[in-house]
Design an enzyme around this catalytic site. Structure first.
Site, PDB file in Angstrom:
ATOM      1  N   LYS A   1      40.407  37.673  40.938  1.00  0.00           N
ATOM      2  CA  LYS A   1      39.327  37.830  39.974  1.00  0.00           C
ATOM      3  C   LYS A   1      39.734  37.652  38.527  1.00  0.00           C
ATOM      4  CE  LYS A   1      35.747  40.118  40.925  1.00  0.00           C
ATOM      5  NZ  LYS A   1      34.344  39.813  41.048  1.00  0.00           N
TER       6      LYS A   1
ATOM      7  N   GLU B   1      29.736  40.398  29.459  1.00  0.00           N
ATOM      8  CA  GLU B   1      29.057  41.456  30.224  1.00  0.00           C
ATOM      9  C   GLU B   1      28.866  42.705  29.368  1.00  0.00           C
ATOM     10  OE1 GLU B   1      30.241  41.946  34.630  1.00  0.00           O
ATOM     11  OE2 GLU B   1      31.950  41.004  33.651  1.00  0.00           O
TER      12      GLU B   1
ATOM     13  N   SER C   1      40.851  42.306  38.348  1.00  0.00           N
ATOM     14  CA  SER C   1      40.399  43.401  39.191  1.00  0.00           C
ATOM     15  C   SER C   1      41.624  44.099  39.757  1.00  0.00           C
ATOM     16  CB  SER C   1      39.537  42.842  40.328  1.00  0.00           C
ATOM     17  OG  SER C   1      39.562  43.713  41.436  1.00  0.00           O
TER      18      SER C   1
END
Ligand code: ARG
Length: 466
Positions: A289, A296, A283
């Protein structure tokens, strides 16, 4: 792309006005259909070969056409082909280039043929080739899952229903569940291949042709299993493309479910798997992250494939026979589906071959949530207690353990006996996770022994020549 003079178009005979420039661009398909150039050229070479064999072309005309087409193929591959929007599509671009190169013989190639049967042939040939590539990728993913299943035949995780802990299962069994779905997907793909692999050429514009053509010969030359048996159907239906996209939608639905599990399993709350740094991203704001982008995105991409299916179904809906220009719109959704499926399978096969399991975490999750409650009930039933009574006894034991904040296996024998005097010391062997999975020892069950046998059978099916 260039816009040459009006006279370049092969159909201008009955026209007095040039095409409006915007209409020209609006109606052109060359920007996206050019990816079928190999199939278009192969189809034309087979057609010319058949035209000579049936006496419609001379040997020298055929040879000039074939050599010219081969040169054009090299030109396209080298990136030197002058694609032109005013020549509308791939077919007219190549034909016009052929005539420019070899002269009058080039104009004879289209004898007994129309762009309507030509484009239907190209799309079928292109899809057939891509189906074969996709089948190979599907195999690679299956191979990765079966390998994992063999290695993790004894690894224990909680199995879920309603995403609540249900009963312990082995990780290998879980992987083989996904393999079953993909195996059926592969069978369905091969059936779709067979229906795709029929030859439209010879249907010409819609009604067939007056020349003494040999369609069986063209079919053999191009590796088609059969000829389309009705000319009107051959040029107009795109059900093979719809069937493929419907196949792809189901595959992507399977992959989206799988993705959902990988996303959950790689979260800090589950922490069962590590997807590998090369399959995740960070991120820009939160330094901690590591996001499971690949699953996804595959989950997200399932929606565009389902969208493509809707596009193709809606495109075909209510079209009267035979060919309509609407069908030019079949290519982009079909190509996008092919690209999406290939990308998703490729990345999945690589990702699953590199996944790292956190076995202790999975085991610990299986230990909480009373995953062996059914085993206790089955134990009581073996001792002669009716299942409904056993269910009640176990329910009470679970409630007691919840209050004590421990698992069933952590209770004393005397504590268990409060709910049923017939419970004996041997109960603890069924309350363990290992005992629970090993007891489900029948074909289709989760016992490690069964998983190893199932993985072997899966490999045999994978290796079978389709
Ligand atoms: N570009 C057209 C398509 O993709 C080729 C067939 C055109 N046929 C016609 N009669 N205009 O469908």
């Amino acid at each position: 792309m260039t816009t040459p003079a009006k006279t370049e178009k092969p159909w201008t005979g009955r026209f007095n006005q040039p095409t409006d420039q915007f209409v020209e661009a609006f109606t052109a398909s060359v920007s996206f259909d050019q990816r079928m150039y190999r199939q278009d050229i192969a189809g034309s070479i087979a057609h010319a070969t058949m035209l000579e064999a049936t006496g419609i072309l001379t040997r020298s005309e055929r040879d000039q056409i074939i050599t010219g087409l081969q040169e054009i193929e090299r030109e396209i591959e080298a990136g030197d082909f002058p694609w032109s929007i005013s020549l509308e599509d791939l077919h007219m671009n190549i034909e016009s280039r052929l005539t420019a190169r070899i002269g009058a013989s080039g104009k004879k190639l289209h004898t007994g043929r129309s762009r309507n049967d030509q484009v239907a042939t190209d799309v079928r040939l292109y899809l057939r080739q891509e189906i074969d590539a996709i089948e190979g990728l599907l195999r690679q993913l299956q191979q990765a899952l079966i390998t994992l299943a063999k290695e993790e035949a004894e690894t224990i995780m909680p199995g879920f229903t309603h995403l609540q802990t249900a009963q312990p299962v082995t990780f290998g069994h879980h992987m083989l569940a996904w393999n079953e779905m993909l195996q059926r997907d592969r069978q369905r793909l091969l059936e779709c291949r067979s229906r795709t692999n029929t030859l439209p050429l010879g249907a010409a514009a819609l009604a067939g042709t007056t020349y003494p053509i040999d369609r069986e010969m063209t079919a053999t030359l191009l590796g088609f299993e059969a000829i389309c048996s009705n000319s009107l159907d051959a040029v107009s239906d795109r059900d093979f493309a719809i069937e493929f996209t419907s196949w792809a939608s189901l595959l992507m639905v399977h992959l989206s479910r799988f993705s959902e599990e990988l996303v959950l399993w790689s979260s800090a709350q589950f922490d069962w798997v590590d997807l590998g740094d090369s399959f995740c991203t960070g991120s820009s704001i939160m330094p901690q992250k590591k996001n499971p982008d690949v699953p996804e995105l595959v989950r997200g991409k399932s929606s565009r494939v389902i969208g493509n299916l809707t596009t193709l179904l809606t495109l075909m809906k209510s079209q009267p026979l035979a060919y309509n220009k609407d069908n030019q719109e079949d290519k982009e959704p079909l190509f996008d589906t092919i690209d999406t499926v290939k990308g998703s399978l490729k990345v999945y096969a690589a990702m699953m071959a590199q996944i790292t399991l956190k076995r202790e975490k999975m085991y610990a999750s299986a230990e909480s949530g009373f995953a062996t409650a059914t085993d206790l009930a089955d134990y009581l039933v073996r001792g002669g207690i009716p299942f409904r009574d056993a269910h009640e006894i176990v329910g009470k034991s679970v409630s007691y353990a919840i209050d004590k904040q421990c698992d069933l296996a952590q209770l004393e024998l005397s504590e268990l006996q409060q709910f049923c005097a017939e419970i004996k010391e041997d109960v603890f062997s069924v309350l363990t996770l290992e005992g629970s999975v090993a007891a489900r020892n029948h074909p289709g069950g989760t016992a490690p022994e069964q998983v190893k046998a199932a993985a072997k059978r899966a490999i045999t099916l994978l290796q079978q020549v389709s």
